[in-house]
Design a protein around this motif. Structure first.
Motif, PDB file in Angstrom:
ATOM      1  N   VAL B  87       0.848  -1.189   0.000  1.00  0.00           N
ATOM      2  CA  VAL B  87       0.000   0.000   0.000  1.00  0.00           C
ATOM      3  C   VAL B  87       0.882   1.238   0.000  1.00  0.00           C
ATOM      4  CG1 VAL B  87      -1.558   1.356   1.472  1.00  0.00           C
ATOM      5  CG2 VAL B  87      -1.955  -1.100   1.164  1.00  0.00           C
ATOM      6  N   VAL B  88       0.518   2.217  -0.831  1.00  0.00           N
ATOM      7  CA  VAL B  88       1.216   3.502  -0.776  1.00  0.00           C
ATOM      8  C   VAL B  88       0.231   4.575  -0.360  1.00  0.00           C
ATOM      9  CG1 VAL B  88       2.300   5.331  -2.137  1.00  0.00           C
ATOM     10  CG2 VAL B  88       3.053   2.968  -2.414  1.00  0.00           C
ATOM     11  N   ILE B  89       0.647   5.341   0.648  1.00  0.00           N
ATOM     12  CA  ILE B  89      -0.227   6.409   1.117  1.00  0.00           C
ATOM     13  C   ILE B  89       0.439   7.747   0.830  1.00  0.00           C
ATOM     14  CG2 ILE B  89      -1.306   7.449   3.141  1.00  0.00           C
ATOM     15  CD1 ILE B  89      -1.491   4.713   4.363  1.00  0.00           C
ATOM     16  N   ALA B  90      -0.301   8.625   0.155  1.00  0.00           N
ATOM     17  CA  ALA B  90       0.173   9.992  -0.033  1.00  0.00           C
ATOM     18  C   ALA B  90      -0.079  10.703   1.283  1.00  0.00           C
ATOM     19  CB  ALA B  90      -0.562  10.671  -1.177  1.00  0.00           C
ATOM     20  N   HIS B  91       0.986  11.142   1.897  1.00  0.00           N
ATOM     21  CA  HIS B  91       0.912  11.642   3.263  1.00  0.00           C
ATOM     22  C   HIS B  91       1.049  13.164   3.220  1.00  0.00           C
ATOM     23  CE1 HIS B  91       3.223  11.706   7.414  1.00  0.00           C
ATOM     24  NE2 HIS B  91       2.059  12.337   7.465  1.00  0.00           N
ATOM     25  N   GLY B  92      -0.072  13.859   3.393  1.00  0.00           N
ATOM     26  CA  GLY B  92      -0.028  15.321   3.448  1.00  0.00           C
ATOM     27  C   GLY B  92      -0.332  15.996   2.114  1.00  0.00           C
ATOM     28  N   ALA B  93      -0.567  17.291   2.227  1.00  0.00           N
ATOM     29  CA  ALA B  93      -1.036  18.081   1.094  1.00  0.00           C
ATOM     30  C   ALA B  93      -0.095  18.020  -0.108  1.00  0.00           C
ATOM     31  CB  ALA B  93      -1.241  19.537   1.518  1.00  0.00           C
ATOM     32  N   CYS B  94       1.211  18.031   0.130  1.00  0.00           N
ATOM     33  CA  CYS B  94       2.147  18.084  -0.999  1.00  0.00           C
ATOM     34  C   CYS B  94       2.096  16.807  -1.818  1.00  0.00           C
ATOM     35  CB  CYS B  94       3.570  18.337  -0.520  1.00  0.00           C
ATOM     36  SG  CYS B  94       3.710  19.826   0.455  1.00  0.00           S
ATOM     37  N   ALA B  95       2.052  15.665  -1.113  1.00  0.00           N
ATOM     38  CA  ALA B  95       1.985  14.399  -1.838  1.00  0.00           C
ATOM     39  C   ALA B  95       0.630  14.268  -2.528  1.00  0.00           C
ATOM     40  CB  ALA B  95       2.201  13.236  -0.885  1.00  0.00           C
ATOM     41  N   GLN B  96      -0.390  14.808  -1.875  1.00  0.00           N
ATOM     42  CA  GLN B  96      -1.730  14.660  -2.430  1.00  0.00           C
ATOM     43  C   GLN B  96      -1.962  15.590  -3.628  1.00  0.00           C
ATOM     44  OE1 GLN B  96      -4.868  15.293   0.413  1.00  0.00           O
ATOM     45  NE2 GLN B  96      -6.420  14.362  -0.909  1.00  0.00           N
ATOM     46  N   TYR B  97      -1.592  16.876  -3.478  1.00  0.00           N
ATOM     47  CA  TYR B  97      -1.920  17.849  -4.531  1.00  0.00           C
ATOM     48  C   TYR B  97      -0.732  18.695  -4.986  1.00  0.00           C
ATOM     49  CZ  TYR B  97      -6.729  16.891  -3.291  1.00  0.00           C
ATOM     50  OH  TYR B  97      -7.912  16.271  -3.067  1.00  0.00           O
ATOM     51  N   GLY B  98       0.435  18.416  -4.461  1.00  0.00           N
ATOM     52  CA  GLY B  98       1.587  19.251  -4.803  1.00  0.00           C
ATOM     53  C   GLY B  98       1.926  20.221  -3.697  1.00  0.00           C
ATOM     54  N   GLY B  99       0.913  20.634  -2.952  1.00  0.00           N
ATOM     55  CA  GLY B  99       1.139  21.521  -1.808  1.00  0.00           C
ATOM     56  C   GLY B  99       1.814  22.824  -2.177  1.00  0.00           C
ATOM     57  N   ILE B 158       3.339   7.645  -9.412  1.00  0.00           N
ATOM     58  CA  ILE B 158       3.102   6.219  -9.114  1.00  0.00           C
ATOM     59  C   ILE B 158       1.637   6.043  -8.707  1.00  0.00           C
ATOM     60  CG2 ILE B 158       5.466   5.696  -8.370  1.00  0.00           C
ATOM     61  CD1 ILE B 158       4.378   5.967  -5.453  1.00  0.00           C
ATOM     62  N   ASP B 159       1.242   4.804  -8.661  1.00  0.00           N
ATOM     63  CA  ASP B 159      -0.091   4.452  -8.231  1.00  0.00           C
ATOM     64  C   ASP B 159      -0.208   4.697  -6.721  1.00  0.00           C
ATOM     65  OD1 ASP B 159      -2.460   3.446  -9.139  1.00  0.00           O
ATOM     66  OD2 ASP B 159      -2.034   1.417  -8.366  1.00  0.00           O
ATOM     67  N   VAL B 160      -1.256   5.383  -6.294  1.00  0.00           N
ATOM     68  CA  VAL B 160      -1.410   5.682  -4.870  1.00  0.00           C
ATOM     69  C   VAL B 160      -2.692   5.028  -4.359  1.00  0.00           C
ATOM     70  CG1 VAL B 160      -1.823   7.535  -3.192  1.00  0.00           C
ATOM     71  CG2 VAL B 160      -0.116   7.842  -4.993  1.00  0.00           C
ATOM     72  N   ASP B 161      -2.625   4.433  -3.191  1.00  0.00           N
ATOM     73  CA  ASP B 161      -3.815   3.748  -2.661  1.00  0.00           C
ATOM     74  C   ASP B 161      -4.680   4.651  -1.793  1.00  0.00           C
ATOM     75  OD1 ASP B 161      -3.280   0.873  -3.561  1.00  0.00           O
ATOM     76  OD2 ASP B 161      -1.385   1.471  -2.649  1.00  0.00           O
ATOM     77  N   TYR B 162      -4.030   5.390  -0.891  1.00  0.00           N
ATOM     78  CA  TYR B 162      -4.817   6.255  -0.003  1.00  0.00           C
ATOM     79  C   TYR B 162      -4.150   7.600   0.168  1.00  0.00           C
ATOM     80  CZ  TYR B 162      -6.710   1.710   0.995  1.00  0.00           C
ATOM     81  OH  TYR B 162      -7.248   0.479   0.844  1.00  0.00           O
ATOM     82  N   TYR B 163      -4.941   8.537   0.690  1.00  0.00           N
ATOM     83  CA  TYR B 163      -4.420   9.875   0.898  1.00  0.00           C
ATOM     84  C   TYR B 163      -4.720  10.306   2.328  1.00  0.00           C
ATOM     85  CZ  TYR B 163      -4.672   9.778  -4.201  1.00  0.00           C
ATOM     86  OH  TYR B 163      -4.527   9.430  -5.514  1.00  0.00           O
ATOM     87  N   ILE B 164      -3.730  10.926   2.954  1.00  0.00           N
ATOM     88  CA  ILE B 164      -3.997  11.588   4.241  1.00  0.00           C
ATOM     89  C   ILE B 164      -3.774  13.074   4.000  1.00  0.00           C
ATOM     90  CG2 ILE B 164      -3.425  11.743   6.680  1.00  0.00           C
ATOM     91  CD1 ILE B 164      -2.055   9.040   6.453  1.00  0.00           C
ATOM     92  N   PRO B 165      -4.837  13.871   4.064  1.00  0.00           N
ATOM     93  CA  PRO B 165      -4.670  15.266   3.695  1.00  0.00           C
ATOM     94  C   PRO B 165      -4.085  16.098   4.821  1.00  0.00           C
ATOM     95  CG  PRO B 165      -6.954  14.843   4.259  1.00  0.00           C
ATOM     96  CD  PRO B 165      -6.218  13.539   4.436  1.00  0.00           C
TER      97      PRO B 165
END
Ligand SMILES: Cc1cc2nc3c(=O)[nH]c(=O)nc-3n(C[C@H](O)[C@H](O)[C@H](O)COP(=O)(O)OP(=O)(O)OC[C@H]3O[C@@H](n4cnc5c(N)ncnc54)[C@H](O)[C@@H]3O)c2cc1C
Ligand code: SF4
Ligand code: SF4
Ligand code: SF4
Ligand code: SF4
Ligand code: FES
Lengths: 668, 322, 170
Positions: B87-99, B158-165
């Motif tokens: 599982v890959v989790i985008a952790h935080g705003a930058c990983a999620q949207y660029g921040g 890369i393929d991301v499974d979940y996001y923590i904003p």
């Protein structure tokens, strides 16, 4: 549809519309292409999709192929969406599983390059095929229709519509701006083509209106606001003060006699200023209602605050009330008929015809009064200078069919010019010259009428009048020269005449734009109110429940006006008797668990359909009030409002379709 | 006892705040440490790339990656972690949207390099030396990561499974995310591990917000004092709360500052900036172009305001003509 | 062929695509009227019908650009004439703001256009569409999907380079 195992199966059809569409768009290519699109299981073209065989083809395919979505590329959805939705629902499918592609009005008819047209059609077909997959089954909502009707304008159109409805047992409110009903027709002496006396046909109808138990007639009144929607309009009417108490005045005219102005000295509107009236006056002898009116613009009491008020004194019924204030009536009606008529073209705008400069140049409407037995001269054709004409020029098409004024043909001018030629001849035995561009006399009995008049010795000259100026050889400088090119002999001719009659065209009323806004209807290019469809819905407007009658929709004669008024009344009756109307289910709704209660949407709704629930701390939409504009939907910052028929997904899918966008592209 | 689940942390283009959010777990971190094996966390422990490479594909239970992707090295590392993790989790705003780093997408790479190495007032670099991608010293070659032209959110690489904003995510969300992972009861792929409702829902000032919002001017918090009781947006300060996911507990508003939108949009919205723009502009009361512009000019930098954290992940992604 | 010639040939091939959002009551009806009156105009617009310009979400506009539109045209009723009273004002306000965003993100002004076209202005549809098409032809394609692909290339380059480097180490 359980039998389709949840799979989407689309039937696609493109219509040739004879050669209208197929003449430019390669329908076979579109069909072949559509067949390759996802979910499309049937793809066909046909000569006339809206015809019975066309519709039956769709219905058969729905059954045979278990279609659960239908896309038709044909004319505009504004024209035939309903037809195809019906066909869809008759085959047992929810009617909203349908999408239409505008391939005629917005494609085949406006483009010249077959390849580009075909490409465009394919883009839009892809878009519709994409979209229809997202469609949801919806139900039309119905709203009840209040049985009362508002008729705006009391010319012959409004009169006829009101009587028709009242005779059918409906309650009618007739609102007329002038002190009397009757409109333009009340000014005429005789009417073409039968030459029967206008008063004889109109006055009985006017009194029928007055006396009809189902008609509430409000003259000297104006509609000031219209709210609500079909079935339930809230209308506010302003009743201007007449300074006469309606119920007390018996129309004895004593007050007019008693007025401190011994002689009439103000512009008489009804007689086009050819005579004078007093500040207190009766518009014309048969005015309906038979009530005098005091004009505050000319009454010395209103102007200076000083007057002996002899009118008040003389009225033993105490009907004169100089302190009267406007009153406002609020009514609720289900349907509205607009019959506000036309106004004549302002002849001064064609300055070289000298109207307003040379006293012996008249407008047709003035001449109508001049030859009227009850007119200012009791039917004697006595000109402004007191003389009687021995020669008269009638100039057709003044302000019509001219790119400098108005492009349209006003339809009745040729005919009323012939009528006036006949009447003037009869009254004066003068030489009469008709200057025309073309003589246009379509309609039953009309061309026969033309033949008849031309046999009466009236002269016809084909040529647009270029100039009218005083004849310098005439010592009294009364005589006018009418200059035109006689296009039949290609020669400039100059005809000296004593009198000129300008056959002015029919134009929209000055306040048509205000009325249009108030009623939320539209105008066509020239400014007349626009009908929903010229052929299929000629008295409907784009606003449900509002209908058009008479010259407010465009120039026409009395027979057509009356026919249209009847049609408008029938359309209103159809709604009333059914009792309800089905509305598009394109309303918006808020998904409660998604709404954060940010309140941003609440002030955006023009119909206050959105409210904030202080207990739940969420917003919600009252479906009955929502008219489905979608403004709140586009504005909700958390995407928590949806609009039926226009959901975000549906619109995105159209964008994807148009641009042939594939999801894989999103990865890079 | 079977092996504890393996967890990796990695940072890309980020400020380090998200790493801080892990530390901010406070005593809860002990719980995490007890239950998982942190096998890679460059900011806190000495691990090498080769440590990761030695794991079998999919052996790491989850990688929490923070920061946007801006360099070749980051790309290389996240691709590696992707391979090795379930599982890959985008952790935080930058990983999620660029921040915040995503705002660099308003500029050209060359503009940025020139500014940083040549024009910035605090720079002394007469020879205009720029970092070289390859450099030979003592006969061997050294490499530096290359700066990409585009800042990307993690899921564009890369393929991301979940996001923590969040900027940074609140420790509460992070803890919940770890618990979900450990429970094995995974939500559908693509889920953002925060409430799917906008911030106003949990804002303490919600009740003070009027239902007849109509903007006649916009104010900026650096120039005007914010009334600490009333809804900030209704005072004319741009508050991104209505267009931003809740889950932070309205931290900024509690600190008497408007929400700047770090939790990103709800799942129904594709473009957070466009949606708040739509809402705020619709509620301007002016009617003519001139008057409307006069009011809207109170927002001098609409991209920086509406897209502060989401530009790189927005529909347009980047200034398009460079 | 010379470079110029190649470019010319390419530009002849390329036809701008404009996504249009027309409100049902005014501009869509006007576009139908243009049809009924056979007022010919450039075949480059693709109309999406919405009930009111107020329904036009700025996201739709950005999405159209991102997915390959060379221009986006929004048509609504004249101020004061909206069938729903004020939807067009609400859109106008969004538009004024969105314009600045789109501008600072490098999309030329002429690619985004708002026009008030009433139900009677069939000819205005022609004028607006032809003018917009001409201006966009002069600008050339916006081609964002292609750009996004090109941008993505920098990452592919790296992948092959890494592969190369790994070989060197090996
Ligand atoms: C010179 C001339 C001669 C003609 N001769 C003939 C003829 O011989 N035979 C023939 O068939 N046709 C003739 N016509 C055409 C004929 O006049 C029209 O067909 C007919 O009058 C149309 O009737 P209408 O009710 O639509 O409009 P109008 O007669 O214009 O009536 C409209 C009414 O609505 C009222 N109104 C307007 N606005 C408002 C408002 N906002 N609120 C309330 N009330 C309002 C007006 O005061 C008026 O009473 C002639 C026309 C002209 C100009
Ligand atoms: S704008 Fe959206 S989130 Fe805000 S109150 Fe309205 S529906 Fe709820
Ligand atoms: S769609 Fe329009 S009419 Fe309906 S609630 Fe929203 S703003 Fe009001
Ligand atoms: S707009 Fe901002 S301050 Fe106002 S209620 Fe929403 S989050 Fe709180
Ligand atoms: S209030 Fe807004 S900006 Fe502040 S932490 Fe929460 S989401 Fe982020
Ligand atoms: S209905 Fe045309 S802009 Fe609102």
């Amino acid at each position: 549809m359980s039998s389709t195992n949840g799979k989407i199966k689309i039937g696609f059809y493109i219509c040739h519309c004879g050669t209208n569409i197929a003449g430019i768009i390669d329908v076979q290519k579109v069909v072949d292409y559509a067949a390759t699109l996802p979910n499309v299981v049937v793809s066909k073209h046909y000569k006339y999709m809206c015809s019975d065989p066309g519709q039956e083809m769709i219905q058969k395919d729905i059954k045979d192929n278990e279609l659960n979505r239908v896309v038709v590329a044909a004319c505009s959805p504004l024209l035939h969406e309903r037809t195809f939705r019906n066909a869809t629902s008759q085959a047992g499918l929810n009617q909203f599983y349908f999408q239409m592609v505008n391939t005629r009005e917005q494609n085949a008819w406006v483009h010249l390059d077959p390849e580009a047209s075909t490409d465009k059609a394919m883009d839009l077909v892809r878009s519709a095929v994409n979209r229809v997959a997202f469609h949801k089954p919806l139900e039309k909502k119905t709203v009840p229709i209040k049985p009362d009707v508002l008729v705006v304008g009391g010319g012959i159109a409004g009169i006829h519509a009101s009587l028709t409805l009242a005779n059918a047992g409906k309650k009618v409110y007739l609102v007329e701006r002038d002190p009397t009903i009757g409109g333009h027709m009340a000014m005429f002496d005789k009417t073409f083509p039968t030459l029967d006396c206008a008063a004889c046909i109109l006055t009985p109808k006017m009194s029928a209106v007055k006396n009809h138990p189902n008609i509430t007639m409000w003259t000297y009144s104006e509609v000031v606001s219209v709210d609500g929607y079909v079935g339930n309009f809230q209308v506010k009417v302003k009743r201007k003060p007449r300074y006469i108490i309606d119920d007390l005045c018996v129309g004895c005219l004593d007050c007019i006699e008693a007025c401190v102005y011994k002689e009439p000295r103000f512009f008489d509107e009804f007689n086009q200023g050819l005579s004078k009236r007093k500040p207190v006056y009766m518009p014309f002898p048969q005015a309906t209602p038979q009530l005098v009116v005091i004009d505050p613009e000319t009454c010395i009491w209103f102007k200076t605050g000083k007057c002996k008020q002899t009118c008040v004194e003389v009225c033993d019924r105490k009907a004169v009330d100089l302190n009267q204030q406007p009153t406002y009536k609020e009514i609720e009606v289900g349907t509205i008929i607009v019959a506000t008529g036309f106004q004549p073209f302002d002849a001064k705008k064609v300055y070289y015809y000298g109207y307003g400069t040379y006293p012996n140049v008249y407008t047709a409407l003035e001449v109508e009064r001049l030859i009227n037995a009850s007119g200012p001269t009791s039917g004697e054709v006595v000109m402004r200078d007191g003389s009687r004409p021995k020669s008269i020029a009638i100039v057709h098409c003044v302000g019509s069919r001219d790119k400098n004024t108005n492009l349209w043909c006003s339809r009745v001018c040729c005919l009323y010019s012939l009528k006036l030629a006949h009447l003037l001849k009869e009254h004066t035995h003068a030489n009469i010259y008709n200057f025309y561009i073309d003589i246009r006399t379509p309609g039953k009995m009309m061309d026969e009428f033309y033949t008849r008049i031309s046999e009466e010795g009236v002269k016809f000259i084909r040529g647009r009048v270029a100039d009218i100026y005083p004849d310098t050889n005439d010592e009294e400088h009364r005589r006018l020269i009418v200059k035109a090119e006689d296009t039949l002999i290609s020669e400039i001719i100059k005809v000296p005449v004593d009198m000129v009659v300008l056959s002015t065209g029919l134009v929209p009323r000055d306040d048509a734009q205000d009325v249009r806004r108030m009623l939320n209807i539209s105008c066509s290019t020239e400014g007349f109110f626009i009908e929903r469809h010229p052929k299929l819905a000629p008295v409907n407007t784009f606003t449900d429940g509002i209908f058009l009658a008479g010259c407010c929709q465009g120039p026409k004669d009395i027979p057509d006006t009356v026919a249209q008024a009847g049609a408008a009344a029938a359309e209103a009756l159809a709604l009333i008797d059914l009792g309800y109307i089905e509305l598009e289910p394109n309303t918006a709704f808020i998904v409660e668990e998604e709404c954060s209660g940010c309140k941003s949407c609440v002030p955006l709704c023009p119909y206050t359909a959105i409210s904030y629930d202080e207990v739940k701390k969420k917003a919600s939409i009252n479906e009955a009030l929502c008219k489905g504009c979608g403004t709140c939907v586009a504005s909700c910052p958390s995407g928590s409002i949806k609009q039926n028929l226009f959901e975000d997904e549906e619109i995105y899918s159209e964008i994807d379709g148009i641009l042939n966008y594939k999801m894989e592209e999103a990865l890079c | 006892m079977p092996d504890k689940p393996k967890l990796a942390f990695y940072w890309c283009a980020s400020c380090g705040g998200c790493e801080e959010s892990v530390v901010d777990l406070a005593e809860d971190i002990l719980f995490v440490v007890d239950n998982v094996d942190i096998i890679f966390w460059p900011v806190a422990m000495d691990f090498k790339k080769s440590d990761v490479e030695k794991y079998a594909d999919g052996e790491i239970v989850a990688s929490l990656i923070n920061g946007a992707i801006r360099t070749s090295e980051q790309q290389e590392m996240v691709q590696l972690l992707r391979r090795k993790s379930k599982v890959v989790i985008a952790h935080g705003a930058c990983a999620q949207y660029g921040g915040i780093p995503g705002l660099a997408n308003e500029f050209q790479k060359e503009e940025i390099l020139k500014w940083v190495y040549e024009e910035s007032p605090s720079i002394i670099n007469e020879e205009k030396v720029r970092p070289q991608l390859k450099y030979k010293v003592n006969g061997s070659e050294v490499f530096l990561p290359e700066l990409w032209n585009v800042v990307r959110p993690l899921d564009k690489v890369i393929d991301v499974d979940y996001y923590i904003p969040g900027c940074p995510p609140s420790p509460k969300l992070l803890k919940e995310a770890v618990l979900v992972l450990l429970s094995g009861n995974l939500p559908p792929k693509g889920t953002v591990l925060a409430p799917d409702i906008a911030l106003c829902d949990e804002c303490p000032r919600k009740d003070t917000k009027p239902t007849d919002l109509a903007f006649t001017e916009f104010l900026r918090p650096n120039l005007h004092i914010i009334d600490p009781e009333k809804c900030i947006l209704s005072q004319g300060f741009v508050c991104m709360g209505p267009a931003t996911r809740s889950g932070c507990g309205a931290l900024c508003v509690n600190g008497n500052m408007p929400c700047t939108g770090c939790y990103g949009p709800t799942s129904r919205v594709k473009d957070q900036g466009a949606k708040i723009l739509s809402s705020i502009a619709s509620n301007v009361s002016a009617k003519t172009e001139k008057e409307i512009d006069a009011v809207l000019n109170g927002i001098p930098d609409p991209v920086g305001t509406f897209y502060r954290y989401s530009l790189a992940g927005s529909i347009l992604r980047k200034k398009v003509n460079i | 062929m010379l470079k110029i010639e190649i470019e010319e040939a390419a530009s002849k091939q390329w036809q701008p695509k404009i996504v249009a959002f027309f409100c049902n009551w005014c501009t869509y009806t006007a576009a139908d009227l243009a049809g009924v009156s056979r007022i010919k105009h450039a075949p480059n617009i693709r109309v999406i019908r919405v009930m009111c310009s107020g329904r036009v979400d700025p996201q739709f506009i950005l999405d159209s650009f991102a997915k390959g539109a060379d221009g986006v045209l929004i048509g609504g009723c004249h101020p004061g004439d909206c069938h729903y009273q004020e939807g067009n004002y609400k859109f106008l306000r969004r538009f004024q703001m969105l314009r600045r965003v789109v501008d600072s993100l490098g999309i030329e002004k002429d690619r985004l256009r708002l026009e008030w076209i009433s139900a009677s202005e069939g000819d205005k549809v022609r004028i607006v569409v032809n003018d917009m098409v001409a201006k966009i032809k002069a600008l050339g394609p916006l081609g964002l999907p292609v750009k996004y692909k090109e941008w993505a290339n920098e990452m592919n380059v790296l992948e092959s380079e890494i592969a190369g480097k790994e070989e060197v180490y090996a």
